[in-house]
Design a protein around this motif. Structure first.
Motif, PDB file in Angstrom:
ATOM      1  N   ASP A 249     -10.441  21.448  12.679  1.00 16.78           N
ATOM      2  CA  ASP A 249      -9.506  20.403  13.093  1.00 16.78           C
ATOM      3  C   ASP A 249      -8.116  20.675  12.526  1.00 16.78           C
ATOM      4  OD1 ASP A 249     -11.524  18.988  14.418  1.00 16.78           O
ATOM      5  OD2 ASP A 249     -11.981  17.752  12.656  1.00 16.78           O
ATOM      6  N   CYS A 250      -8.080  21.032  11.255  1.00 13.86           N
ATOM      7  CA  CYS A 250      -6.796  21.280  10.592  1.00 13.86           C
ATOM      8  C   CYS A 250      -6.084  22.481  11.204  1.00 13.86           C
ATOM      9  CB  CYS A 250      -7.010  21.489   9.099  1.00 13.86           C
ATOM     10  SG  CYS A 250      -7.595  20.008   8.230  1.00 13.86           S
ATOM     11  N   ALA A 251      -6.869  23.476  11.593  1.00 11.37           N
ATOM     12  CA  ALA A 251      -6.272  24.656  12.227  1.00 11.37           C
ATOM     13  C   ALA A 251      -5.638  24.286  13.561  1.00 11.37           C
ATOM     14  CB  ALA A 251      -7.330  25.732  12.424  1.00 11.37           C
ATOM     15  N   LEU A 252      -6.284  23.389  14.308  1.00 10.97           N
ATOM     16  CA  LEU A 252      -5.699  22.913  15.557  1.00 10.97           C
ATOM     17  C   LEU A 252      -4.409  22.154  15.282  1.00 10.97           C
ATOM     18  CD1 LEU A 252      -8.953  21.608  17.289  1.00 10.97           C
ATOM     19  CD2 LEU A 252      -7.553  23.500  18.107  1.00 10.97           C
TER      20      LEU A 252
ATOM     21  N   TRP B  33       1.811  26.391  27.575  1.00 11.07           N
ATOM     22  CA  TRP B  33       1.673  26.553  26.127  1.00 11.07           C
ATOM     23  C   TRP B  33       0.356  27.235  25.767  1.00 11.07           C
ATOM     24  CZ3 TRP B  33       3.150  20.745  25.119  1.00 11.07           C
ATOM     25  CH2 TRP B  33       4.548  20.596  25.227  1.00 11.07           C
ATOM     26  N   GLY B  34      -0.382  27.684  26.763  1.00 10.78           N
ATOM     27  CA  GLY B  34      -1.623  28.416  26.516  1.00 10.78           C
ATOM     28  C   GLY B  34      -2.867  27.554  26.523  1.00 10.78           C
ATOM     29  N   GLY B  35      -2.790  26.354  27.077  1.00 14.62           N
ATOM     30  CA  GLY B  35      -3.931  25.454  27.081  1.00 14.62           C
ATOM     31  C   GLY B  35      -5.106  25.980  27.876  1.00 14.62           C
TER      32      GLY B  35
ATOM     33  N   GLY C 203      -2.553  27.578  18.749  1.00  8.75           N
ATOM     34  CA  GLY C 203      -1.596  27.506  19.845  1.00  8.75           C
ATOM     35  C   GLY C 203      -0.971  26.131  19.997  1.00  8.75           C
ATOM     36  N   LYS C 204       0.156  26.115  20.715  1.00 14.99           N
ATOM     37  CA  LYS C 204       0.920  24.873  20.837  1.00 14.99           C
ATOM     38  C   LYS C 204       0.194  23.814  21.651  1.00 14.99           C
ATOM     39  CE  LYS C 204       5.440  22.971  22.042  1.00 14.99           C
ATOM     40  NZ  LYS C 204       6.825  23.249  22.502  1.00 14.99           N
ATOM     41  N   ALA C 205      -0.469  24.208  22.744  1.00 12.57           N
ATOM     42  CA  ALA C 205      -1.166  23.221  23.571  1.00 12.57           C
ATOM     43  C   ALA C 205      -2.233  22.495  22.760  1.00 12.57           C
ATOM     44  CB  ALA C 205      -1.785  23.891  24.787  1.00 12.57           C
ATOM     45  N   ALA C 206      -3.032  23.256  22.016  1.00 16.38           N
ATOM     46  CA  ALA C 206      -4.079  22.647  21.199  1.00 16.38           C
ATOM     47  C   ALA C 206      -3.486  21.797  20.084  1.00 16.38           C
ATOM     48  CB  ALA C 206      -4.985  23.732  20.620  1.00 16.38           C
ATOM     49  N   GLN C 207      -2.340  22.203  19.555  1.00 18.31           N
ATOM     50  CA  GLN C 207      -1.692  21.437  18.494  1.00 18.31           C
ATOM     51  C   GLN C 207      -1.205  20.079  19.012  1.00 18.31           C
ATOM     52  OE1 GLN C 207       2.134  22.885  17.125  1.00 18.31           O
ATOM     53  NE2 GLN C 207       1.711  22.211  15.021  1.00 18.31           N
ATOM     54  N   VAL C 208      -0.499  20.094  20.140  1.00 14.31           N
ATOM     55  CA  VAL C 208      -0.031  18.835  20.726  1.00 14.31           C
ATOM     56  C   VAL C 208      -1.214  17.956  21.104  1.00 14.31           C
ATOM     57  CG1 VAL C 208       1.176  17.830  22.709  1.00 14.31           C
ATOM     58  CG2 VAL C 208       2.150  19.801  21.533  1.00 14.31           C
ATOM     59  N   ALA C 209      -2.258  18.568  21.672  1.00 14.82           N
ATOM     60  CA  ALA C 209      -3.449  17.816  22.056  1.00 14.82           C
ATOM     61  C   ALA C 209      -4.094  17.154  20.834  1.00 14.82           C
ATOM     62  CB  ALA C 209      -4.449  18.736  22.753  1.00 14.82           C
ATOM     63  N   MET C 210      -4.183  17.891  19.719  1.00  9.85           N
ATOM     64  CA  MET C 210      -4.798  17.331  18.518  1.00  9.85           C
ATOM     65  C   MET C 210      -3.966  16.189  17.951  1.00  9.85           C
ATOM     66  SD  MET C 210      -7.255  17.062  16.506  1.00  9.85           S
ATOM     67  CE  MET C 210      -8.429  18.378  16.273  1.00  9.85           C
ATOM     68  N   LYS C 211      -2.647  16.307  17.984  1.00  9.86           N
ATOM     69  CA  LYS C 211      -1.802  15.203  17.515  1.00  9.86           C
ATOM     70  C   LYS C 211      -2.082  13.927  18.313  1.00  9.86           C
ATOM     71  CE  LYS C 211       2.214  17.788  15.766  1.00  9.86           C
ATOM     72  NZ  LYS C 211       3.670  18.038  15.949  1.00  9.86           N
ATOM     73  N   ILE C 212      -2.217  14.072  19.617  1.00 14.07           N
ATOM     74  CA  ILE C 212      -2.478  12.910  20.468  1.00 14.07           C
ATOM     75  C   ILE C 212      -3.873  12.355  20.203  1.00 14.07           C
ATOM     76  CG2 ILE C 212      -2.776  12.189  22.868  1.00 14.07           C
ATOM     77  CD1 ILE C 212      -0.554  14.286  23.533  1.00 14.07           C
ATOM     78  N   VAL C 213      -4.852  13.245  20.036  1.00 13.54           N
ATOM     79  CA  VAL C 213      -6.216  12.787  19.720  1.00 13.54           C
ATOM     80  C   VAL C 213      -6.224  11.989  18.424  1.00 13.54           C
ATOM     81  CG1 VAL C 213      -8.531  13.556  19.057  1.00 13.54           C
ATOM     82  CG2 VAL C 213      -7.378  14.623  21.002  1.00 13.54           C
ATOM     83  N   LEU C 214      -5.496  12.456  17.406  1.00 15.70           N
ATOM     84  CA  LEU C 214      -5.479  11.755  16.126  1.00 15.70           C
ATOM     85  C   LEU C 214      -4.788  10.401  16.230  1.00 15.70           C
ATOM     86  CD1 LEU C 214      -4.802  14.636  13.576  1.00 15.70           C
ATOM     87  CD2 LEU C 214      -6.950  13.442  14.033  1.00 15.70           C
TER      88      LEU C 214
ATOM     89  N   ASP D  83      -2.320  22.345  12.723  1.00 17.60           N
ATOM     90  CA  ASP D  83      -1.180  23.095  12.181  1.00 17.60           C
ATOM     91  C   ASP D  83      -0.668  24.179  13.132  1.00 17.60           C
ATOM     92  OD1 ASP D  83      -2.768  25.408  11.946  1.00 17.60           O
ATOM     93  OD2 ASP D  83      -3.163  25.109   9.807  1.00 17.60           O
ATOM     94  N   GLY D  84      -1.258  24.255  14.326  1.00 28.52           N
ATOM     95  CA  GLY D  84      -0.757  25.176  15.336  1.00 28.52           C
ATOM     96  C   GLY D  84      -1.385  26.542  15.332  1.00 28.52           C
ATOM     97  N   SER D  85      -2.387  26.753  14.485  1.00 31.56           N
ATOM     98  CA  SER D  85      -3.010  28.078  14.407  1.00 31.56           C
ATOM     99  C   SER D  85      -3.700  28.471  15.704  1.00 31.56           C
ATOM    100  CB  SER D  85      -4.035  28.111  13.260  1.00 31.56           C
ATOM    101  OG  SER D  85      -3.414  27.849  12.022  1.00 31.56           O
TER     102      SER D  85
END
Length: 585
Positions: free
Chosen positions: A172-175, A231-233, A181-192, A177-179
Motif C-alpha cells: 500500500d505504501c509503495a502505491l 499515467w500508465g494505469g 507509477g503515477k496512476a496507481a499513486q493518484v488512485a491510492m490517494k483517492i482510495v484512502l 509514494d509513487g513507486s
C-alpha cells in the motif's frame, strides 16, 4: 424545500472536502440521485418525482440527507464542477460516498473543488431550515445574509495524515509514494480519502471489479480516464465494463450524433486500454464471471451492486464511478460497509399483505416502493416466502429498489441467501417494522404511470439488460402476433446475451416481429434517434426507467408487465387499468 428561518447559528460537522463558500440554501429532506436527477449542463434538478424538481443548484448550498440511486452521480457531480454549474457547497446529514467522490476527483485531478460537510441529524435539520449559509472547513454558519456570515477556519488534512491513521501494508505504501507509477499513486490517494469517509482503518484485497465510470457524463469523464491511462494505469484484477452511453459497434448506423458517439465510444476504448474487458453490460451478474457468495469484489452500477450483495451474497459497497477504477488499479478497497458481516444485517422490516394473482410487474413496483420506505436502511421483506421469485424478478426488484434507496442491499425472508429466516436477516435484533398495504402499492403504480394518453409510441425493454430467459419469454409472447406499425419496440441487452439469442434463433424470431436490439448501452443513456423524435409516450416494464425516464427524455411514461408491454406493441395503446392484484385498492 425551505422551512422556517433560524437566527444566525454555527454548526460544527465533519468536512470530507475542505473549502470555503457562501450561498442561498436549497434543501430537501428527500435524498437525490444526481444521475437522472440533475442536468450536468444546466444544474437543474430534472427528477420529476423529487420535491426539488425544477430548482437550479448552481451557486447554491445544497442541503440534503445524502444521495441515492445511480453510482454515476459522481460523474454528474464532476461535470457540474468542471462546467461551472455545480452547487457552491454541499451539506449532508450522513456521509455520502457517491457525490463526495465526484468532488474529490475534481479536486485531485482537475484542481476544482467545493466544500462537503456532514452534520449530525439535529444540526442538519436546523441548518437546512435557514435561508443562507457560509461554509469554512467543518463549520457551517447559517443566517439570512451570506455576506454577513463568517466561520472560524480549521486545519486541512493531507492524504499523508489520513494514511497515518490507517493500517497500511508495505505494498500500500509503495502505491502511495509513487513507486508503482503515477496512476496507481493518484488512485491510492483517492482510495484512502474514501476509506476515511467510510470510517475504515485498513484496506482489503478484491478479486474482481465492474466499472461504471465508463459511462460518458461529459468531457471530464473522458479526460479523467485518459489521464489514468496516460499515467500508465493498468487494472490488476479481472475487470468488466458497464453499459456505455452508445452501442459501441453500431452507433453510427443508428444515426447517433457523433458529438456523443465519438467521445462515448472512445471512453470505452480507454478503459479497455487499461485492461478491462469490453463486456459493456449493466447486468454483470448474468456473465459467467459472476462472483460467488462471500467473495470480496468492487462493483459499481447501482442495480449490479444491490444484486451482487442481496442475491449472490457477494460483498461490495455501492461504489461511486471513478472509485471503481481506482480500486481496480490498486486491487485494494476500504474494509467498510457491506464488506463486513456486521454491516449486512437488516435494519428495517417491511411486512407485505396477503397477495395473489401476481404478474411480473409486481417485483419492480415493490422494489420501487420498498426503496422509498427504506431510504438508507437495509430492509428485510416478509410475506414472500411462498412466492419463489425468479432471478429476473429479483433483478427487476433490485434495480427499482436501488433507484429510490441508497441502501446497498436488501433481504427477502425465505428467498435471498442471507435471510433464510427473519432472525438471520436481522442478526436477531429487534428492528423497526413497516406494513405495506395494497393501496400503498397502487399509489406507487399511479406515480410511475404519468401518461394521460393511452396511445403508445415506443416500448422500452431491458433496463437492466435483458437476460436470455427474458428473450425466451418475449419470443413466446410475440409468437403469432403482429406489431402495430406505429409502435417501435427496442430491447437492450449485453453482447453475451445477444450472441446466445442469435445462436438459438430467438433473435431472428423477435426481429421478424419487429423488435430492435441495442447492445452495449442501456436506457438511462439512450437518446434520439434510437428514441424516435416523434415518440411522445413510452411504455416499459422497468420500474427504474419509469422513474428516471420522464426527466431524461421529456416523454410521458406507462409502466406495466412484459405481457402488457407486448399488448401495447400490438394494439398501439396501453390498457390503462391496474393489474388484477392491484384492483380494488
Amino acid at each position: 424545500m425551505m422551512g422556517p428561518l433560524v437566527s444566525e447559528a454555527v454548526f460544527s460537522g465533519k468536512a470530507f472536502v475542505h473549502g470555503e463558500a457562501s450561498g442561498e440554501i436549497v434543501s430537501s429532506d428527500v435524498e437525490l440521485s444526481f444521475w437522472g436527477g440533475v442536468d450536468p449542463a444546466s444544474g437543474e434538478v430534472i427528477d420529476r418525482h423529487h420535491p426539488l424538481s425544477g430548482q437550479i443548484l448552481t451557486g447554491k448550498v445544497l442541503a440534503i440527507p445524502g444521495g441515492r440511486g445511480s453510482c454515476s452521480g459522481s460523474g454528474v457531480m464532476l461535470e457540474l464542477l468542471l462546467n461551472g454549474k455545480g452547487p457552491a457547497a454541499m451539506v449532508f446529514e450522513r456521509a455520502d460516498d457517491i457525490l463526495t467522490l465526484g468532488v474529490m476527483i475534481a479536486e485531485e485531478v482537475f484542481g476544482k473543488s467545493i466544500p462537503v460537510v456532514t452534520l449530525d441529524p439535529k444540526d442538519f435539520s436546523l441548518a437546512r431550515a435557514a435561508r443562507c449559509a457560509h461554509i469554512q472547513g467543518s463549520r457551517v454558519v447559517c443566517g439570512e445574509h451570506p455576506e454577513a456570515l463568517h466561520a472560524v477556519p480549521d486545519s486541512l488534512e493531507s492524504s499523508e495524515s489520513i494514511a497515518s491513521r490507517m493500517m497500511l501494508t508495505e505494498a500500500d505504501c509503495a502505491l502511495l509514494d509513487g513507486s508503482r507509477g503515477k496512476a496507481a499513486q493518484v488512485a491510492m490517494k483517492i482510495v484512502l480519502r474514501m476509506a476515511d469517509l467510510q470510517g475504515a482503518d485498513r484496506l482489503i484485497d478484491v478479486t474482481q471489479a465492474h466499472i461504471d465510470g465508463c459511462i460518458y457524463t461529459g468531457p471530464g469523464s473522458l479526460t479523467f480516464a485518459q489521464a489514468l491511462r496516460d499515467w500508465g494505469g493498468r487494472v490488476i484484477v479481472p475487470t468488466t465494463l458497464n453499459a456505455i452511453s452508445v452501442d459501441h459497434r453500431r452507433w453510427r448506423a443508428q444515426g447517433v450524433d457523433p458529438a456523443l458517439g465519438e467521445p462515448a465510444s472512445r471512453l470505452g476504448d480507454v478503459y479497455v486500454d487499461m485492461g478491462a474487458q469490453p463486456t459493456f453490460t449493466c447486468a454483470p451478474y448474468l456473465l459467467d464471471s459472476a462472483p460467488a457468495q462471500g467473495e470480496q469484489i468492487v462493483w459499481a452500477e447501482s442495480n449490479a451492486v444491490v444484486y451482487a450483495n442481496s442475491v449472490l451474497g457477494a460483498r461490495t459497497m455501492k461504489y461511486p464511478d471513478y472509485l471503481d477504477i481506482c480500486i481496480a488499479l490498486t486491487g485494494r478497497a476500504p474494509l467498510a460497509g457491506c464488506h463486513m458481516e456486521s454491516n449486512r444485517r437488516a435494519a428495517l422490516r417491511i411486512n407485505l399483505p396477503e397477495l395473489k394473482d401476481l404478474d411480473d410487474s409486481f417485483y419492480p413496483l415493490l422494489g420501487y416502493h420498498a426503496g422509498l420506505l427504506a431510504a438508507n436502511r437495509i430492509p428485510v421483506l416478509t410475506g414472500l416466502e411462498w412466492a419463489s421469485p425468479s432471478q429476473d424478478d429479483l433483478k427487476a426488484f433490485g434495480a427499482a429498489f436501488a433507484t429510490t434507496s441508497s441502501a446497498p442491499m436488501f433481504h427477502i425472508a425465505g428467498v435471498t441467501p442471507e435471510a433464510g429466516t427473519l432472525e438471520e436477516a436481522t442478526g436477531g435484533r429487534d428492528v423497526p417494522a413497516l406494513d405495506i398495504a395494497i393501496a400503498d402499492l397502487a399509489r406507487s403504480w399511479d406515480e410511475l404511470n404519468n401518461a394521460q394518453d393511452a396511445s403508445i409510441d415506443l416500448v422500452s425493454l431491458g433496463n437492466p439488460h435483458f437476460s436470455f430467459r427474458e428473450c425466451e419469454t418475449l419470443a413466446a409472447l410475440c409468437q403469432g402476433r403482429t406489431k402495430h406499425e406505429d409502435v417501435t419496440v427496442v430491447v437492450t441487452c449485453g453482447r453475451a446475451t445477444h450472441d446466445k439469442a442469435r445462436e438459438t434463433g430467438i433473435l431472428s424470431d423477435l426481429e421478424r416481429f419487429g423488435v430492435q436490439f441495442v447492445t452495449d448501452t442501456c436506457w438511462c443513456m439512450i437518446v434520439e434517434p434510437v428514441i424516435p423524435a416523434s415518440a411522445r409516450t413510452i411504455m416499459t416494464n422497468s420500474g427504474k426507467y419509469a422513474h428516471y425516464g420522464p426527466g431524461l427524455t421529456g416523454r410521458n411514461f406507462r409502466f406495466g408487465s412484459l405481457k402488457a408491454c407486448i399488448e401495447a406493441a400490438c394494439t398501439g395503446r396501453a390498457s390503462g387499468g391496474r393489474p388484477v392484484w392491484l384492483r380494488g385498492a
